[in-house]
Enzyme design. Structure first.
Site, PDB file in Angstrom:
ATOM      1  N   ILE A 191       0.902  -1.168   0.000  1.00  0.00           N
ATOM      2  CA  ILE A 191       0.000   0.000   0.000  1.00  0.00           C
ATOM      3  C   ILE A 191       0.935   1.210   0.000  1.00  0.00           C
ATOM      4  O   ILE A 191       1.553   1.523   1.016  1.00  0.00           O
ATOM      5  CB  ILE A 191      -0.941   0.017   1.229  1.00  0.00           C
ATOM      6  CG1 ILE A 191      -1.899  -1.181   1.165  1.00  0.00           C
ATOM      7  CG2 ILE A 191      -1.733   1.323   1.265  1.00  0.00           C
ATOM      8  CD1 ILE A 191      -2.908  -1.231   2.292  1.00  0.00           C
ATOM      9  N   PRO A 192       1.066   1.847  -1.160  1.00  0.00           N
ATOM     10  CA  PRO A 192       2.228   2.721  -1.387  1.00  0.00           C
ATOM     11  C   PRO A 192       2.116   4.119  -0.780  1.00  0.00           C
ATOM     12  O   PRO A 192       2.042   5.110  -1.502  1.00  0.00           O
ATOM     13  CB  PRO A 192       2.302   2.786  -2.909  1.00  0.00           C
ATOM     14  CG  PRO A 192       0.886   2.625  -3.356  1.00  0.00           C
ATOM     15  CD  PRO A 192       0.197   1.762  -2.339  1.00  0.00           C
ATOM     16  N   CYS A 193       2.141   4.212   0.543  1.00  0.00           N
ATOM     17  CA  CYS A 193       2.086   5.535   1.160  1.00  0.00           C
ATOM     18  C   CYS A 193       3.369   6.318   0.852  1.00  0.00           C
ATOM     19  O   CYS A 193       3.407   7.533   1.005  1.00  0.00           O
ATOM     20  CB  CYS A 193       1.838   5.442   2.660  1.00  0.00           C
ATOM     21  SG  CYS A 193       2.993   4.410   3.542  1.00  0.00           S
ATOM     22  N   HIS A 194       4.403   5.598   0.367  1.00  0.00           N
ATOM     23  CA  HIS A 194       5.631   6.313   0.003  1.00  0.00           C
ATOM     24  C   HIS A 194       5.435   7.176  -1.252  1.00  0.00           C
ATOM     25  O   HIS A 194       6.272   8.003  -1.559  1.00  0.00           O
ATOM     26  CB  HIS A 194       6.785   5.323  -0.205  1.00  0.00           C
ATOM     27  CG  HIS A 194       6.538   4.295  -1.276  1.00  0.00           C
ATOM     28  ND1 HIS A 194       5.839   3.121  -1.051  1.00  0.00           N
ATOM     29  CD2 HIS A 194       6.865   4.269  -2.593  1.00  0.00           C
ATOM     30  CE1 HIS A 194       5.789   2.420  -2.173  1.00  0.00           C
ATOM     31  NE2 HIS A 194       6.392   3.088  -3.120  1.00  0.00           N
ATOM     32  N   ARG A 195       4.314   6.967  -1.973  1.00  0.00           N
ATOM     33  CA  ARG A 195       4.091   7.744  -3.196  1.00  0.00           C
ATOM     34  C   ARG A 195       3.368   9.060  -2.933  1.00  0.00           C
ATOM     35  O   ARG A 195       2.973   9.742  -3.866  1.00  0.00           O
ATOM     36  CB  ARG A 195       3.306   6.910  -4.228  1.00  0.00           C
ATOM     37  CG  ARG A 195       4.119   5.723  -4.739  1.00  0.00           C
ATOM     38  CD  ARG A 195       3.386   4.907  -5.780  1.00  0.00           C
ATOM     39  NE  ARG A 195       4.034   3.604  -5.939  1.00  0.00           N
ATOM     40  CZ  ARG A 195       3.393   2.456  -6.176  1.00  0.00           C
ATOM     41  NH1 ARG A 195       2.084   2.452  -6.305  1.00  0.00           N
ATOM     42  NH2 ARG A 195       4.064   1.330  -6.284  1.00  0.00           N
TER      43      ARG A 195
END
Ligand SMILES: [Zn+2]
Length: 364
Positions: free
Chosen positions: A318-322
């Site tokens: 779940i790409p919260c880094h994006r």
């Protein structure tokens, strides 16, 4: 399972170990199963038989596998020996590897806690808490997943008392080891990645958690999962963990940027909505907090968005880094800004080769 691709062949390393070959310094670390200690290749200690060694690319991996650093060759140090204060601190950790060393206890040993923490971070490149946490997690995981019985696990891990072991295990997995095998709806496994050891938790519904092992949040998230799902977390294999491991390997190799493992995050309705929106951000792209708030239909809710991202328990997938600031600068990432930057750079580099990458690795 380990970052084997970063290591030379076993025979090469074992030969270097026997020859105390200094050219392999920093290339590998060796864990000795009979003692539970890990060393540099050049350690002056007696060399172990080949069936008793585990090789690691980094000290952190050795810690997460349940090994403690050798007091003779100091494998966590880069060149300069540790100040005496830090050597004392490590001895204290080993005195109670499953417990905690509190500020009060440090003060009683006439160690100033803040000085100790500062020095530890500077010298070892990781915080004292992260080190201690890695030791605790490593011991609990390593012993129980080997299927050791409670008594053996306790003795092997060097816990001074059975209650100490139980306490450490309970703190991490939430159920005493004797009950661990029969029950257990949630399975936990370590996964080694180029960004460090991760802990993955899954059940039949899907992947529940994927978190970097050195994150403080880990000790909050595991109990949360247990509570919400009314079950225990036990170390063990699960098909969703297998798939997670395989897809992560492909992700870090650059051949896959999209994941297909079923996800089953646990959170409030708001959190779940926020995490769903995160999943809609394509690999190698970024969005702002403002964009996210707009997607949620509450343009003023940037704070809440930040919080929802910060509590995402399924890192990377779940790409919260994006999500970055509107001005393009990176900001807060639970796993550390360096990881956020690494992930974004990595996706940028492989966006062409892994494009649309559903299955590019031969469907293996
Ligand atoms: Zn050593």
């Amino acid at each position: 399972m380990k970052t084997a691709q970063l290591l030379p062949p076993f025979d090469t390393m074992y030969r270097a170990l026997l020859g105390r070959d200094s050219s392999f310094e920093g290339i590998f670390y060796v864990g000795v199963r009979t003692t539970g200690i890990f060393c540099r290749p050049t350690c002056s200690a007696k060399k172990p038989a080949r069936e008793n060694v585990d090789f690691f690319a980094t000290p952190t991996e050795a810690l997460h596998d349940g090994y403690r650093p050798c007091l003779r060759c100091h494998p966590m140090e880069n060149g300069t020996p540790a100040p005496p204060l830090l050597q004392r601190l490590q001895v204290e950790v080993e005195r109670a590897p499953g417990g905690r060393v509190t500020d009060k206890e440090l003060a009683a040993l006439s160690i100033d806690p803040s000085t100790a923490r500062r020095q530890f971070k500077r010298h070892y490149g990781m915080t004292f808490q992260a080190y201690h946490r890695a030791r605790r997690m490593g011991l609990a995981l390593a012993n129980v997943r080997r299927g050791a019985r409670v008594e053996e696990a306790r003795t092997e891990s060097g816990f001074a008392s059975e209650s100490g072991f139980r306490e450490a295990f309970t703190r991490i997995f939430g159920s005493p080891p004797s009950g661990a095998k029969e029950r257990g709806g949630l399975f936990a496994e370590r996964i080694e990645t180029p960004l460090g050891t991760m802990l993955a938790v899954a059940d039949d519904t899907g992947l529940r958690m994927l978190e970097f092992g050195d994150r403080r949040a880990l000790e909050r998230e595991l109990p949360l999962l247990r509570q919400r799902l009314r079950t225990n977390v036990v170390p063990g294999e699960h098909r969703h963990l297998e798939q997670t491991r395989r897809e992560l390997t492909e992700y870090f190799a650059g051949s896959r940027l999209r994941f297909t493992v079923p996800l089953a995050p646990v959170g409030s309705e708001f959190q779940l909505r926020a995490w769903k929106i995160l999943q809609s951000i394509p690999p190698a792209e970024t969005r702002s907090y403002l964009w996210m708030a707009q997607q949620l239909g509450i343009p003023g809710a940037m704070r809440a968005v930040g919080r929802a991202n910060g509590t995402n328990m399924i890192a990377v997938i779940i790409p919260c880094h994006r999500v970055i600031r509107a001005d393009g600068s990176l900001c807060g990432y639970g796993g550390g800004l360096w990881r956020k930057k690494w992930l974004l750079d990595h996706e940028q580099r492989h966006r062409g080769s892994a494009n649309g990458a559903k299955i590019t690795a031969g469907g293996k």
